[in-house]
Design an enzyme around this catalytic site. Structure first.
Site, PDB file in Angstrom:
ATOM      1  CB  CYS A  47      -0.941  -0.006   1.193  1.00 41.21           C
ATOM      2  SG  CYS A  47      -1.965  -1.474   1.245  1.00 41.21           S
ATOM      3  CE  LYS A  59     -14.566   4.644   7.102  1.00 40.19           C
ATOM      4  NZ  LYS A  59     -15.149   4.613   5.751  1.00 40.19           N
ATOM      5  CG  HIS A 114      -6.401   2.471   0.637  1.00 43.20           C
ATOM      6  ND1 HIS A 114      -5.226   3.002   0.115  1.00 43.20           N
ATOM      7  CD2 HIS A 114      -6.011   1.427   1.433  1.00 43.20           C
ATOM      8  CE1 HIS A 114      -4.194   2.310   0.580  1.00 43.20           C
ATOM      9  NE2 HIS A 114      -4.642   1.349   1.365  1.00 43.20           N
TER      10      HIS A 114
END
Lengths: 134, 382
Positions: free
Chosen positions: B83, B326, B330
């Site tokens: 990520c 959030k 993402h």
């Protein structure tokens, strides 16, 4: 999981064969060539004791596909008396009972099944130690 | 080393973008970035991407994306750090310009997550397959273990975590690029579906498609492309153990501290200089850990920062003014670049309703795995 890969991991998963660094005492499961604590290559074999303490835990409600029928289930990072830490499911209790500090024995269990007709995969799960049982 | 500036930026909306493929997303963001700087061709391309091989069966993204920009011939490579792939790609572009090798670099992060792959399993490949995933842990499960440890010690409460989601949705509601442009309440979070105790659905970042691109140039050439360049003052990266169980303290994201200290040192800045930050809130508890590790708030201050307003717009250090992972979404490989675009907009005074007044210095922190890799960039208005 192809069986050669599974076979390679049998010493760590079936027997909890780990390695202890002769220089700094750090214990690694599975065995490693180089100590992650001090970079020494003087690693000696050690077999972990089949018990430990919960360092931290969770209860998985949304599981990976292979574990769908087991959810919700508890998982914990468990520290053995040798200082090794491992990730494992905790079973034979209510999932919400599994909290940091809980004492467990590590028992040999089936972990997962690889698809339809695939191999059965084994390893260790934590089971609470109940001190006052008759 | 030459000073490096961001001279252009562009991104897609984040969300479930059924009509756009991996390459469509990349081209849209790259074209917007190139267009914003009036640039037509670059010296090299870095593609931030975590798992196109698993999500859509496509590897070799460097040439693919150069080809689809009509730039075949240009050096192009895909950079992967789970990520943190976007942040890692930015760092490679930064080093390329700083070294003098290139004079104009395109850095673009992209992820296409909604084409039918088993997202939980793909994301889990960022943790240790042999010792963690085998036993049935999930990514939310790993961060849940961090959260439980903090709650057990009394440093963070469940309600502290609820407030982070509420705050980030409040910010994201003002971001036209965000996946979820709506506010939520503490009650909504507290009543959402349990995923991995104590984390509920509204503590978790969503599954998203999207791409984000920036153009980098030497600072002394930056005004060819824009009258408001933003300088990359510091870049730091670090790694930690791949398995959460192997950290001396699983609740301490040492990797964030180390990457931040390197970035602060390069920038010659102390944390007090940071006026706003984009941090990797893949799960609400990560935002708390990051505020501490970045030295932007101490223990209880970090836990309560969203509730007290310390980290909200108008507070001491607004965090995730974009909505964060959030609320903004993402798309994993794109996230690190999108974070920096929010800072770019803020430092140029172009963040609209979300504008932090008189912002000069901002920090972006992008994380891979359960804290196994972290990249921090510090940006400064010039």
């Amino acid at each position: 999981m192809p069986s050669p890969r599974y076979t390679r991991d049998i010493p760590a998963r079936y027997r909890l064969d780990a390695a202890r660094c002769s220089a700094c005492g750090h214990v690694a499961l599975p065995r490693r060539t180089i100590c992650s604590g001090c970079r020494s290559q003087d690693m000696e074999p050690v077999r972990l004791t089949r018990r430990g303490t919960v360092v931290t835990s969770t209860v998985i409600h949304v599981p990976p596909d292979e574990f769908t029928t087991e959810a919700p289930y508890a998982m914990a990072i468990i520290e053995t008396p040798e200082g090794a830490r491992l990730m494992a499911q905790v079973v034979d209790c209510q999932a919400e009972e599994v909290v940091p500090g809980m004492e467990l024995s590590l028992e040999f269990r089936r972990i997962r099944r690889e698809g339809h007709g695939g191999i059965l995969c084994y390893g260790h799960k934590g089971v609470p130690v109940r001190r006052h049982e008759a | 080393m030459r000073d490096v500036a961001i001279v252009g930026a562009g991104m897609t909306r984040f969300g479930e973008l059924w009509d756009a493929s991996l390459r469509d997303l990349f081209v849209e963001a790259a074209l917007a970035g190139l267009g914003s700087a009036g640039a037509d061709r670059v010296d090299s391309i870095y593609v931030g991407n975590m798992a196109a091989g698993q999500f859509v069966g496509q590897e070799h993204l460097g040439p693919l994306m150069a080809d689809h920009l009509g730039m075949h011939g240009v050096p192009a490579v895909r950079i992967e750090s789970a990520c943190a792939s976007g942040g890692a790609a930015l760092r490679m572009g930064f080093l390329d310009i700083a070294s003098g090798q290139s004079d104009l670099v395109l850095v673009a992060g992209v992820e296409k997550m909604t084409d039918g792959a088993d997202v939980t399993n793909v994301l889990a490949t960022a943790s240790d397959q042999e010792t963690e995933v085998y036993h049935g842990i999930t990514f939310p499960g790993l961060y849940a273990m961090i959260a439980r440890l903090r709650m057990e010690r009394g440093t963070t409460t469940e309600e502290d975590l609820h407030w982070i989601a509420v705050k980030n949705h409040r910010h994201g509601a003002m971001n036209p690029k965000a996946q979820f442009r709506r506010e939520i309440s503490v009650d909504d979070v507290a009543r959402s579906t349990m995923v991995a105790e104590p984390l509920r659905m509204l503590h978790c970042s969503p599954v998203s498609d999207g791409a984000a691109a920036v153009l980098l140039a030497p600072l002394d050439q930056a005004r060819r492309y824009t009258d408001r360049p933003v300088r990359i003052a510091g870049s730091g990266m670090a790694t930690s153990t791949i398995a959460l169980a192997d950290r001396p303290d699983p609740a301490d994201l040492d990797v964030v501290r180390l990457s931040a200290e390197r970035a602060y040192a390069m920038a010659g800045m102390s944390p007090e200089r940071v006026q706003l930050a984009e941090v990797h809130d893949c799960f609400t508890v990560a935002e708390v850990c990051c505020l501490e590790a970045l030295h932007l708030a101490n223990g209880s201050e970090a836990s309560q920062a969203a509730r007290t307003g310390y980290s909200a717009l108008g507070g001491r250090v607004p965090v995730n003014t974009s909505g964060g992972l959030k609320s903004k979404g993402h798309p994993v490989g794109a996230t690190g670049v999108a974070q920096v675009i929010e800072l770019f907009d803020q430092l140029r005074g172009e963040a609209g309703e979300r504008q932090v007044p008189d912002a000069h210095v901002g920090l972006a922190q992008n994380m891979g795995g359960s804290g196994a890799s972290s990249v921090v960039h510090i940006l400064e208005r010039v």
